[in-house]
Every structure is written in C-alpha cells, then in structure tokens.
Design a protein around this motif. Structure first.
Motif, PDB file in Angstrom:
ATOM      1  N   UNK A  82       0.846  -1.178   0.000  1.00  0.00           N
ATOM      2  CA  UNK A  82       0.000   0.000   0.000  1.00  0.00           C
ATOM      3  C   UNK A  82       0.889   1.238   0.000  1.00  0.00           C
ATOM      4  N   UNK A  83       0.448   2.333  -0.633  1.00  0.00           N
ATOM      5  CA  UNK A  83       1.272   3.552  -0.639  1.00  0.00           C
ATOM      6  C   UNK A  83       1.577   4.041   0.772  1.00  0.00           C
ATOM      7  N   UNK A  84       2.807   4.520   0.973  1.00  0.00           N
ATOM      8  CA  UNK A  84       3.227   5.064   2.257  1.00  0.00           C
ATOM      9  C   UNK A  84       2.950   6.557   2.255  1.00  0.00           C
ATOM     10  N   UNK A  85       2.235   7.044   3.246  1.00  0.00           N
ATOM     11  CA  UNK A  85       1.931   8.461   3.307  1.00  0.00           C
ATOM     12  C   UNK A  85       3.208   9.252   3.572  1.00  0.00           C
ATOM     13  N   UNK A  86       3.243  10.428   3.001  1.00  0.00           N
ATOM     14  CA  UNK A  86       4.461  11.251   3.044  1.00  0.00           C
ATOM     15  C   UNK A  86       4.951  11.463   4.474  1.00  0.00           C
ATOM     16  N   UNK A  87       4.045  11.747   5.397  1.00  0.00           N
ATOM     17  CA  UNK A  87       4.450  12.040   6.766  1.00  0.00           C
ATOM     18  C   UNK A  87       4.933  10.827   7.530  1.00  0.00           C
ATOM     19  N   UNK A 104       3.077  -0.050  -6.545  1.00  0.00           N
ATOM     20  CA  UNK A 104       2.038   0.903  -6.936  1.00  0.00           C
ATOM     21  C   UNK A 104       0.712   0.191  -7.144  1.00  0.00           C
ATOM     22  N   UNK A 105      -0.376   0.751  -6.661  1.00  0.00           N
ATOM     23  CA  UNK A 105      -1.695   0.111  -6.771  1.00  0.00           C
ATOM     24  C   UNK A 105      -2.253   0.214  -8.181  1.00  0.00           C
ATOM     25  N   UNK A 106      -3.376  -0.460  -8.402  1.00  0.00           N
ATOM     26  CA  UNK A 106      -4.051  -0.413  -9.700  1.00  0.00           C
ATOM     27  C   UNK A 106      -4.501   1.012 -10.006  1.00  0.00           C
ATOM     28  N   UNK A 107      -4.339   1.404 -11.263  1.00  0.00           N
ATOM     29  CA  UNK A 107      -4.697   2.747 -11.670  1.00  0.00           C
ATOM     30  C   UNK A 107      -3.556   3.728 -11.597  1.00  0.00           C
ATOM     31  N   UNK A 108      -2.469   3.342 -10.938  1.00  0.00           N
ATOM     32  CA  UNK A 108      -1.308   4.221 -10.839  1.00  0.00           C
ATOM     33  C   UNK A 108      -0.536   4.216 -12.149  1.00  0.00           C
ATOM     34  N   UNK A 113       4.401  -2.029 -10.147  1.00  0.00           N
ATOM     35  CA  UNK A 113       5.849  -1.862 -10.137  1.00  0.00           C
ATOM     36  C   UNK A 113       6.284  -1.235  -8.812  1.00  0.00           C
ATOM     37  N   UNK A 114       7.535  -1.465  -8.437  1.00  0.00           N
ATOM     38  CA  UNK A 114       8.068  -0.891  -7.214  1.00  0.00           C
ATOM     39  C   UNK A 114       8.319   0.600  -7.422  1.00  0.00           C
ATOM     40  N   UNK A 115       7.831   1.404  -6.490  1.00  0.00           N
ATOM     41  CA  UNK A 115       8.014   2.863  -6.550  1.00  0.00           C
ATOM     42  C   UNK A 115       8.446   3.348  -5.170  1.00  0.00           C
ATOM     43  N   UNK A 122       5.355  12.963  -4.839  1.00  0.00           N
ATOM     44  CA  UNK A 122       5.086  12.212  -6.066  1.00  0.00           C
ATOM     45  C   UNK A 122       5.794  10.862  -6.029  1.00  0.00           C
ATOM     46  N   UNK A 123       5.358   9.992  -6.927  1.00  0.00           N
ATOM     47  CA  UNK A 123       5.959   8.667  -7.036  1.00  0.00           C
ATOM     48  C   UNK A 123       7.007   8.652  -8.147  1.00  0.00           C
ATOM     49  N   UNK A 124       8.034   7.830  -7.956  1.00  0.00           N
ATOM     50  CA  UNK A 124       9.035   7.626  -8.999  1.00  0.00           C
ATOM     51  C   UNK A 124       9.550   6.198  -8.902  1.00  0.00           C
ATOM     52  N   UNK A 125      10.014   5.697 -10.007  1.00  0.00           N
ATOM     53  CA  UNK A 125      10.528   4.325 -10.040  1.00  0.00           C
ATOM     54  C   UNK A 125      12.037   4.318  -9.832  1.00  0.00           C
TER      55      UNK A 125
END
Length: 366
Positions: A82-87, A104-108, A113-115, A122-125
C-alpha cells in the motif's frame, strides 16, 4: 464433432457471463475471475503457489533496486503493498518495518511496479533489476534447455556415427532434433541449413519448453513466459536481426530498388516504403501470434476452472453439474494446449526459417 462444437459454444457463453456475475458477488464470497486471471499471467515480485485455508503459500523473490537510499537488496516480503503516506515515510524506515518502497496500486502510472515517494509527494521508479517471477521462470527454462541439449551432445561426442542409435531421453531428443532439422529447417534453407540450424533449433526448443512449463500448474512450472509479450518481442527481434544481417545484396536491392515499373519507385517511392515496412511487420506477426495464442490458452483454462467456484453459490445441483462439465472440458483444453505448445514452437521456427531464406535470395547471375 457436432457435440464438441456445442460444448465449446456453451463454454464460451459461460466465460462471457460469469465474469460479470463474479464481479457482483465477490463481496459476498464470489470469485473475482479477472483478478485470478491477471494474477496468473502478469509478472510479479513474488510467486503465489496456492492458498491453504487463509494461509497463502508464496515464494518470495529477491528485490534489487537503486533509489534515493542507494542500492537495496531484500526479499519481496518486505515490500509494502500500500502507498506510504508522506508524513510516515521516515518513521516507516526507522521502525525497520520495510524499505521505504511499495508496489504501486491499480490505476497508478507505475501499476504493479516498485516505486518510492519523492520529497514533493510524487511517485518515482527506482532503477529496478529485481528477480521477478518472469525472470525466475526464464532462468528455469534456460537451465532445462541446456540440460535437453547438452546431455545428447555429450552422448554424441562419446559415440561414432555408425554406433547403435541411442535410447531413452537421448534417443527421444535425437528424434526431435532430426525431425525439426529435416522437416522444417532444411526444406526452407536447403544447403544453408547447417549455418542457421543452431539458432532455429534453439528457438524451437526454448519456445516449446517455455510453453510446456507454462501449463504445469505448480512450481517450477506455472510461469506464463511466452504469454508475456516482452519475451515474444525479444524472440522476434532476434529473428529480425538474424534475417537482415544475413541478407544478401540482391535482398537489399529488392527492398530499395525492386523490379517493378519505375513510376512505383520515382518520384514517390511507394514500393520501397512498402518493402521497408514489411521488414518489421514479419517479426511483429511472429511476436503477436505466439503471445496471443499462449495467453488465450491460459485464460481459457483458468476461466473453465473458475466456473466451479462461481457456480458453487447457485446451489448444489448447478455446482455439481457444472463441476463435471468444467473438469471434463478443462482436461480436454489442457490436452489441446499441449498440442498448441508444439504447434506454436513449430510455426515460429518455420516462419523464421522462411524469412531467413527469403533474405538469402540470390540474383540470376549468382
């Protein structure tokens, strides 16, 4: 044959209507057919074997990435799904609960893929050379290919041509190699068959082994390698390179200045453009044909199996009747899939040999 066509028609209709029913009922114990299908054919950072009750039997694979924290090597069970919140990112790392990476979840943009999270949220690979399921299956199939080739080669080095024919596995492989060479490679290439036979035989046995391993439902089988378009793309690129690198002067002359009326070449180079376009469409056809056939076979087999679990919510009679139907048709499809595995490997090899032979064409003077 008439009854077989009727059964196949019923199966297709069931596979058409059951995904919608499964989607409606999955919250109440239904089956998410789409998730099961794509979970099987897509690449992943772990190898899901089966479920025993509520316990998932998973083979965790090595993750090798280079990101903001430098190189990281760990097993896939440490990845957050699951995405990790910035804080919470800093505390997540300090607690030693993971690596600061997530899938990254579906729709991302980078789905499955690992991000990692950037400072601006923002997300980056990261640079990713992980051993995924597809990569592991590729290694396994490569080892099996070496075993299938090196064992008969070792026998041939230790025996003379006039010795009795080998038996067992070596004899089977000898028959297989001779069949492909004598009935596929040699008729297409003639006297030049020995030059291109190593590549074409490698293509055939690699594809055939990958296809067969893909229909085995448990590790080390079960990986859908040739149903991954990246793999078939690479095989098509290999044929493209071998074909055009070995092309003769007459072959290239027929592409850029073919023997057609002059108004098809100048001032508008219609025929040369078509010929150049055909250079890429031929391997493209190889790529799509192999990918589509193997992916479709896996999809049908999984859909037929899922019919049992979907019908289980519709009463004992429907469940019992459809279980018998599903098992019988699944067995038939698996046997048919074995034949398709051989045919697709043979077709890819045969067409590659034909394309190479067309590139080796000689002029009338030669």
């Amino acid at each position: 044959m008439k009854h077989l066509k009727q059964l196949l028609f019923i199966a297709v209709m069931l596979m058409t209507i059951t995904p919608a029913y499964a989607e409606e009922g999955k919250g109440e114990g239904g089956v998410d057919l789409q998730a099961i299908l794509w979970g099987h054919v897509k690449d992943s950072y772990e190898w899901h074997v089966t479920d025993i009750g509520d316990t998932k039997v998973i083979i965790h694979l090595p993750v090798i990435v280079y990101g903001k924290s430098g190189w990281q090597v760990f097993m896939s069970d440490k990845i957050a799904h699951e995405p990790i919140k910035e804080g919470k990112l800093k505390g997540y790392r300090e607690a030693g609960k993971g690596t600061g990476l997530y899938i990254a979840p579906a729709g991302s943009l980078y789905e499955n893929k690992i991000v990692e999270v950037n400072d601006d949220g923002t997300e980056s690979r990261p640079f990713d050379i992980s051993i995924t399921k597809t990569v592991l299956v590729l290694f396994i199939d490569g080892v099996l290919l070496l075993i299938c080739i090196l064992i008969p080669a070792r026998w041939c080095r230790r025996h003379k041509a006039d010795d009795p024919a080998p038996k067992g596995f070596v004899g089977f492989m000898d028959m297989f190699v001779n069949y492909v060479y004598d009935d596929v490679v040699k008729p297409a290439l003639g006297e030049e068959a020995p030059r291109f036979a190593p590549y074409l035989l490698t293509c055939f046995f690699f594809i055939f082994i990958s296809n067969i391993m893909g229909i085995i439902p448990f590790p080390p089988g079960g990986g859908n390698l040739t149903g991954n378009i990246t793999c078939t793309f690479f095989l098509a690129i290999c044929t493209l390179v071998v074909t055009n690198v070995s092309g003769t002067k007459h072959y290239w002359k027929d592409i850029f200045w073919p023997d057609v009326p002059w108004w098809l070449k100048v001032p508008a180079p219609l025929m040369p453009v078509i010929e150049v376009f055909s250079i890429f469409t031929k391997p493209l056809a190889l790529m799509v044909r192999l990918f589509a056939n193997m992916l479709a076979g896996h999809a049908i087999a999984i859909a037929l199996t899922c019919i049992i679990f979907i019908m289980a919510t519709m009463g004992a009679f429907m469940c019992g009747a459809m279980t018998v139907f599903s098992v019988a048709l699944s067995i038939f499809m698996m046997l048919l899939e074995v034949l398709v595995c051989f045919i697709q490997a043979l077709v890819f090899t045969m067409l590659s040999a034909v394309f190479i032979s067309l590139a080796r064409v000689k002029g009338h003077g030669e």
